[in-house]
Motif scaffolding. Structure first.
Motif, PDB file in Angstrom:
ATOM      1  N   THR A 154     -29.208 -19.496  12.183  1.00 19.97           N
ATOM      2  CA  THR A 154     -28.702 -18.873  13.396  1.00 19.97           C
ATOM      3  C   THR A 154     -29.678 -19.136  14.532  1.00 19.97           C
ATOM      4  O   THR A 154     -30.894 -19.138  14.324  1.00 19.97           O
ATOM      5  N   SER A 155     -29.138 -19.399  15.694  1.00 22.31           N
ATOM      6  CA  SER A 155     -29.951 -19.633  16.892  1.00 22.31           C
ATOM      7  C   SER A 155     -29.311 -18.901  18.053  1.00 22.31           C
ATOM      8  O   SER A 155     -28.098 -18.685  18.074  1.00 22.31           O
ATOM      9  N   TRP A 156     -30.105 -18.561  19.022  1.00 18.87           N
ATOM     10  CA  TRP A 156     -29.649 -17.794  20.167  1.00 18.87           C
ATOM     11  C   TRP A 156     -30.234 -18.418  21.421  1.00 18.87           C
ATOM     12  O   TRP A 156     -31.410 -18.780  21.438  1.00 18.87           O
ATOM     13  N   TYR A 157     -29.404 -18.589  22.451  1.00 19.27           N
ATOM     14  CA  TYR A 157     -29.826 -19.266  23.678  1.00 19.27           C
ATOM     15  C   TYR A 157     -29.425 -18.463  24.912  1.00 19.27           C
ATOM     16  O   TYR A 157     -28.391 -17.789  24.910  1.00 19.27           O
ATOM     17  N   GLN A 158     -30.211 -18.579  25.964  1.00 15.37           N
ATOM     18  CA  GLN A 158     -29.869 -17.988  27.251  1.00 15.37           C
ATOM     19  C   GLN A 158     -28.888 -18.907  27.974  1.00 15.37           C
ATOM     20  O   GLN A 158     -28.933 -20.117  27.807  1.00 15.37           O
ATOM     21  N   GLY A 159     -28.025 -18.332  28.789  1.00 15.36           N
ATOM     22  CA  GLY A 159     -27.076 -19.113  29.577  1.00 15.36           C
ATOM     23  C   GLY A 159     -25.655 -18.902  29.088  1.00 15.36           C
ATOM     24  O   GLY A 159     -25.431 -18.431  27.975  1.00 15.36           O
ATOM     25  N   ILE A 160     -24.723 -19.235  29.954  1.00 15.10           N
ATOM     26  CA  ILE A 160     -23.300 -19.107  29.625  1.00 15.10           C
ATOM     27  C   ILE A 160     -22.646 -20.483  29.759  1.00 15.10           C
ATOM     28  O   ILE A 160     -22.222 -20.876  30.838  1.00 15.10           O
ATOM     29  N   PRO A 161     -22.579 -21.230  28.667  1.00 13.67           N
ATOM     30  CA  PRO A 161     -21.872 -22.514  28.720  1.00 13.67           C
ATOM     31  C   PRO A 161     -20.362 -22.265  28.655  1.00 13.67           C
ATOM     32  O   PRO A 161     -19.917 -21.146  28.358  1.00 13.67           O
ATOM     33  N   THR A 162     -19.580 -23.297  28.899  1.00 10.48           N
ATOM     34  CA  THR A 162     -18.139 -23.174  28.660  1.00 10.48           C
ATOM     35  C   THR A 162     -17.938 -23.024  27.157  1.00 10.48           C
ATOM     36  O   THR A 162     -18.828 -23.340  26.355  1.00 10.48           O
ATOM     37  N   THR A 163     -16.777 -22.570  26.762  1.00  8.22           N
ATOM     38  CA  THR A 163     -16.485 -22.413  25.336  1.00  8.22           C
ATOM     39  C   THR A 163     -16.634 -23.742  24.613  1.00  8.22           C
ATOM     40  O   THR A 163     -17.249 -23.813  23.542  1.00  8.22           O
ATOM     41  N   HIS A 164     -16.091 -24.822  25.201  1.00 11.92           N
ATOM     42  CA  HIS A 164     -16.179 -26.142  24.549  1.00 11.92           C
ATOM     43  C   HIS A 164     -17.628 -26.609  24.440  1.00 11.92           C
ATOM     44  O   HIS A 164     -18.030 -27.172  23.422  1.00 11.92           O
ATOM     45  N   GLU A 165     -18.434 -26.378  25.481  1.00 12.43           N
ATOM     46  CA  GLU A 165     -19.851 -26.772  25.418  1.00 12.43           C
ATOM     47  C   GLU A 165     -20.580 -26.001  24.321  1.00 12.43           C
ATOM     48  O   GLU A 165     -21.376 -26.580  23.572  1.00 12.43           O
ATOM     49  N   ALA A 166     -20.306 -24.707  24.222  1.00 13.36           N
ATOM     50  CA  ALA A 166     -20.946 -23.896  23.185  1.00 13.36           C
ATOM     51  C   ALA A 166     -20.525 -24.354  21.791  1.00 13.36           C
ATOM     52  O   ALA A 166     -21.355 -24.447  20.881  1.00 13.36           O
TER      53      ALA A 166
END
Length: 136
Positions: free
Chosen positions: A39-51
């Protein structure tokens, strides 16, 4: 999967309230016995497809770190599976990440990406929803 294959369920969760997202993968053998999860966690809000494609790239990258082969990656985005199969990548962020996924997959032996519905991907779905709990 067939006895010599490993299944890797991949999912992502976007947390609008904390402006972050979690990516997770869970590896199981042909008898559904747990092998490994990440599991990994990142800051930021990518688009659903990018995520979604970022989570796939993280899963593929983690397999080369531990030298796994014969893997079926299961994701819940049919559109991304179709693009990977056709190799018809766009020059968007999603296309660039998918091109990177395809390149990394080409270095692994007997690996593929398949579509699976969210309800089948339940374990990793739950894991992604808790990913921010593990963040520092």
């Amino acid at each position: 999967p067939a006895p010599e294959y490993i299944k890797c369920n991949v999912d992502v969760a976007i947390f609008q309230d904390s402006r972050s997202f979690g990516v997770d993968c869970c590896f199981k053998d042909s008898t559904s016995h747990f092998i490994r999860a990440k599991t990994s966690w990142y800051q930021g809000i990518p688009t659903t497809h990018e995520a979604e494609v970022s989570s796939l790239l993280a899963a593929i990258s983690s397999t080369s770190e531990i030298h796994l082969q014969n893997i079926i990656f299961e994701i819940d985005s049919k559109a991304n599976v179709d693009v990977l199969s056709s190799k018809n990548f766009t020059n968007s962020e999603v296309g660039i990440i998918l091109r990177c996924c395809a390149r990394k997959l080409s270095y692994l032996r007997n690996c593929s990406v398949q579509f699976v519905g969210k309800q089948v991907n339940h374990v990793v779905y739950c894991l992604t929803r808790t990913s921010r709990s593990f963040a520092c």
